[in-house]
Scaffold this motif. Structure first.
Motif, PDB file in Angstrom:
ATOM      1  N   ASN A   1     -14.544   6.364  -8.339  1.00  0.00           N
ATOM      2  CA  ASN A   1     -13.178   6.314  -8.868  1.00  0.00           C
ATOM      3  C   ASN A   1     -12.584   7.689  -9.148  1.00  0.00           C
ATOM      4  O   ASN A   1     -11.586   7.816  -9.841  1.00  0.00           O
ATOM      5  CB  ASN A   1     -13.132   5.441 -10.115  1.00  0.00           C
TER       6      ASN A   1
ATOM      7  N   MET B   1       0.826  -1.193   0.000  1.00  0.00           N
ATOM      8  CA  MET B   1       0.000   0.000   0.000  1.00  0.00           C
ATOM      9  C   MET B   1       0.870   1.255   0.000  1.00  0.00           C
ATOM     10  O   MET B   1       0.698   2.149  -0.816  1.00  0.00           O
ATOM     11  CB  MET B   1      -0.886  -0.040   1.244  1.00  0.00           C
TER      12      MET B   1
ATOM     13  N   GLN C   1      -6.937  -0.748   5.233  1.00  0.00           N
ATOM     14  CA  GLN C   1      -5.603  -1.298   4.957  1.00  0.00           C
ATOM     15  C   GLN C   1      -4.710  -1.093   6.169  1.00  0.00           C
ATOM     16  O   GLN C   1      -3.951  -1.976   6.556  1.00  0.00           O
ATOM     17  CB  GLN C   1      -4.993  -0.626   3.727  1.00  0.00           C
TER      18      GLN C   1
ATOM     19  N   ARG D   1     -12.728   5.590  -3.498  1.00  0.00           N
ATOM     20  CA  ARG D   1     -12.606   4.203  -3.015  1.00  0.00           C
ATOM     21  C   ARG D   1     -11.362   4.014  -2.168  1.00  0.00           C
ATOM     22  O   ARG D   1     -11.413   3.468  -1.066  1.00  0.00           O
ATOM     23  CB  ARG D   1     -12.422   3.245  -4.204  1.00  0.00           C
ATOM     24  N   GLU D   2     -10.236   4.439  -2.747  1.00  0.00           N
ATOM     25  CA  GLU D   2      -8.945   4.199  -2.096  1.00  0.00           C
ATOM     26  C   GLU D   2      -8.830   4.941  -0.771  1.00  0.00           C
ATOM     27  O   GLU D   2      -8.238   4.430   0.183  1.00  0.00           O
ATOM     28  CB  GLU D   2      -7.801   4.611  -3.033  1.00  0.00           C
TER      29      GLU D   2
ATOM     30  N   GLU E   1     -10.793   2.861   1.618  1.00  0.00           N
ATOM     31  CA  GLU E   1     -10.148   1.564   1.824  1.00  0.00           C
ATOM     32  C   GLU E   1      -8.872   1.704   2.655  1.00  0.00           C
ATOM     33  O   GLU E   1      -8.488   0.793   3.395  1.00  0.00           O
ATOM     34  CB  GLU E   1      -9.811   0.976   0.446  1.00  0.00           C
ATOM     35  N   PHE E   2      -8.235   2.852   2.509  1.00  0.00           N
ATOM     36  CA  PHE E   2      -6.949   3.106   3.164  1.00  0.00           C
ATOM     37  C   PHE E   2      -6.970   2.789   4.662  1.00  0.00           C
ATOM     38  O   PHE E   2      -6.081   2.125   5.188  1.00  0.00           O
ATOM     39  CB  PHE E   2      -6.579   4.581   2.935  1.00  0.00           C
TER      40      PHE E   2
ATOM     41  N   LEU F   1      -5.347   9.722  -3.899  1.00  0.00           N
ATOM     42  CA  LEU F   1      -6.132   8.490  -3.927  1.00  0.00           C
ATOM     43  C   LEU F   1      -7.567   8.789  -4.349  1.00  0.00           C
ATOM     44  O   LEU F   1      -8.081   9.885  -4.103  1.00  0.00           O
ATOM     45  CB  LEU F   1      -6.134   7.821  -2.548  1.00  0.00           C
TER      46      LEU F   1
END
Ligand SMILES: Nc1ncnc2c1ncn2[C@@H]1O[C@H](COP(=O)(O)OP(=O)(O)O)[C@@H](O)[C@H]1O
Ligand SMILES: [Mg+2]
Lengths: 405, 234
Positions: free
Chosen positions: B138, A1, B111, B103-104, B107-108, B100
């Motif tokens: 997106n 990541m 993660q 979504r990212e 999601e980060f 980002l």
């Protein structure tokens, strides 16, 4: 990541990152190219030393090298050359009579080194016969002929077919002399050598000085590869314990020194370049951290640990340096390799180069080993420059995220 | 059930040079499922209070207990881990990661928590749906309006399934329509999913939506009204 996040982060400010990458690229490129260039020069010089001037190994009576004392000859050189010829890795052998003497033309005179050689053997040991620019390399049946350097010809103001007088001591320490007709003029990349060296036939010189025709002051040995110059020297040194067996690095210490000095210069050179780049990178990354105070605070606030923050900034810094560094390496390597084939002709500086013994046609050359070494140094630079900015980022406070002023 | 207990909090900035007393003896208790707003004029100490509740800053005096754990006494590293697991944050200036996508960004957080890819993807979809940004999922933040960005921030805050969400003036940078929209989403999440929200504001319309209004001034709580209880009386 973090790997991909850091990579995306460096492209936030495209201009700035591009500038940094370009700077690193140019620095490394310049370093690689200059090293290749210097390396090519040194390599060429060494090839000249080995192939034209010295060959790999020479054998003398002890003490001969100091002032070329005529009486310090090896009486039975022929049997020595036979033994040497049979040694492993020896490709050819040539015996020489060497006299330090005076040559005179109608105009002037000068001190030189006269080499009495057997042309057929000498041609196999050195490539001087390929450096003839006028006349030939002893392609005549006449007696008492000489091949001299272009610089010497200019100095003596003589041309092809003119005569020069060689004055020397004979075996009985009487002064003797003879007239030699110039049948060939050579030119190497080393003007000093061209000015100080005269070739005559071995036989003619023996007759002039009263030698029997079996003696030699010097036996020059060419090997099939430079890599063997040390082991073969050791071997011959054992075989002829009473003689002085030396390889080219001992015979031409300045050429041997060049090789080791080159390595040191190269490292210093690269370190200086990388150090300069290091400061540039640190400066940029400090700006980056400063600009992102709020975002870094947010990342800490939402739970990104300090080691991760540290790693992220480290990665960004390393990406910048390594991208630039690798581009520079590749470009430098490609250009050096290309020019290593076609050569760089600095003909306008030919005189200057030749006066210090270098060719003005340079074939840059850089080994994969050097490239790898530089690559490692670039990576280390990246890591070193990353530490301080990443450390700065750690000092930030998560409460920065909520500041609105 | 009490999820947050604030006991005798005081905060003085710049203790040595020019001391500023931002908070002065605050005691508060929050229950699970609250939709509470902290109001007060600029400089009254709202941000400071939320920072201390969220463990972003340390009080000069007093303690904050979350589910009985005294977070003021946690070390820096455990505090970060605690925030990641238990607290969601929404900031006034959105504070999304600009490189980002929507979504990212969501999601980060998962993660960071080390959630499985599978779990992350389904939760992200669910949250994007909940804040009504399916068609923008997106896009990068710079392609979104302020209101949309703040909805992403709310989704991000929810991603880690925190015990509660702290939002410091979440609507201050939004126009009134976006502000109302954001509040509606927060209210819905509070009601339907029983997510505790504590947000600060000085906007009267936003205040109205809260079910509890804590007013602070000069670092002191001067009023604490729970609407649900008031309404039947009035
Ligand atoms: N980091 C800081 N350093 C010094 N003083 C601060 C700092 N943060 C806030 N303050 C001061 O503390 C007081 C409360 O500020 P803050 O909590 O930001 O209030 P609000 O969010 O209600 O506007 C203000 O007087 C402010 O100037
Ligand atoms: Mg504030």
């Amino acid at each position: 990541m973090l790997w991909s996040l850091s990579w995306k982060n460096i492209w936030r400010n495209k201009l700035r990152s591009t500038v940094v990458i370009m700077a690193v690229m140019l620095g490394v490129f310049a370093g690689v190219f200059l090293i290749a260039f210097m390396n090519g020069m040194v390599e060429d010089r060494i090839q000249t030393v080995i192939k034209t001037e010295i060959s790999h190994i020479q054998i003398h009576q002890p003490g001969f090298g100091e002032n070329n004392d005529f009486s310090l000859f090896m009486p039975d050189a022929d049997s020595l050359t036979q033994i040497i010829d049979k040694t492993n890795h020896v490709s050819s052998v040539s015996k020489r009579v060497v006299i330090s003497s005076l040559v005179a033309s109608a105009e002037t005179n000068t001190g030189v080194k006269i080499l009495g050689v057997v042309p057929e053997d000498e041609m196999k040991v050195t490539n001087l016969s390929t450096k003839i620019i006028e006349g030939s390399y002893f392609a005549t049946d006449r007696k008492n002929v000489a091949v001299i350097g272009k610089k010497l010809a200019e100095k003596l103001k003589v041309t092809l077919n003119k005569k020069i007088i060689i004055t020397a001591q004979d075996v009985n320490k009487n002064i003797t002399g003879g007239a030699f007709r110039i049948v060939g003029i050579f030119e190497t990349d080393n003007y000093m050598y061209d000015e100080l060296t005269v070739f005559v036939r071995y036989h003619d010189l023996c007759v002039l000085t009263g030698l029997q025709g079996t003696e030699a002051h010097e036996i020059a040995v060419l090997l099939d590869d430079n890599a063997y110059s040390e082991p073969v020297k050791q071997k011959l040194g054992k075989d002829f314990a009473r003689l002085d067996v030396q390889n080219w690095t001992e015979l031409s210490p300045e050429a041997g020194y060049l090789v080791s000095a080159m390595d040191q210069y190269m490292i210093i050179f690269i370190i200086v370049i990388l150090l300069a780049l290091c400061f540039g990178i640190i400066n940029t990354m400090l700006m980056v951290v400063l600009e992102r105070v709020k975002e870094l605070g947010m990342l800490m606030a939402v739970g990104m640990s300090k080691p991760m923050i540290f790693f992220m900034i480290m990665l960004e810094t390393i990406y910048l340096s390594i991208t630039g560094g690798m581009l520079g390496l590749v470009l430098g390597y490609l250009l050096s390799n290309h020019l290593g084939i076609v050569g760089v002709d600095l003909y306008f500086w030919k005189e200057a180069y030749a006066s210090v013994g270098y060719s003005s046609l340079i074939f840059p050359k850089i080994g994969l080993q050097t490239i790898i070494l530089i690559a490692i140094m670039v990576i280390i630079t990246g890591i070193v420059s990353a530490i301080y900015p990443a450390f700065k980022a750690l000092k930030l406070n998560p409460a920065e995220a909520t500041r609105t002023d | 059930m009490n999820i947050i207990e604030i006991k005798g909090i005081s905060k003085t900035y710049d203790k040595d040079t020019m001391p500023v007393q931002a908070l002065n003896g605050i005691d508060l208790v929050f229950q699970d499922g609250e939709f509470a707003s902290i109001v007060g004029p600029s400089g009254s100490g709202k941000t400071t209070l939320l920072n201390i509740i969220g463990g972003l800053d340390d009080p000069t005096e007093g303690n904050v207990l979350i589910d009985g754990i005294n977070i003021t006494s946690l070390s820096g590293h455990s505090k970060t881990a605690f925030r990641l697991k238990n607290i969601g944050f929404v900031f006034q200036s959105f504070n999304l990661i600009p490189v980002l996508t929507v979504r990212e960004n969501i999601e980060f957080i998962m993660q960071l928590q080390g959630a499985s890819k599978q779990g992350r993807l389904s939760r992200t979809d669910e949250l994007i749906e909940a804040v009504g940004l399916v068609d923008k999922k997106n896009c990068r933040p710079n392609k979104l309006s302020g209101g949309q960005q703040q909805r992403v921030a709310v989704a991000r805050a929810l991603a880690s399934k925190p015990k509660f969400i702290l939002a410091d003036e979440p609507t201050a940078n939004l126009d009134s329509k976006s502000a109302e929209n954001l509040l509606d989403i927060m209210e819905k999440l509070n009601k339907e999913e029983n997510i505790t929200f504590i947000f600060s504001t000085h906007d009267a319309r936003v205040m109205k939506k809260a079910r509890r209004i804590i007013t602070i001034e000069d670092g002191k709580v001067i009023d604490d009204v729970i609407k649900d209880k008031i309404m039947p009386e009035s």
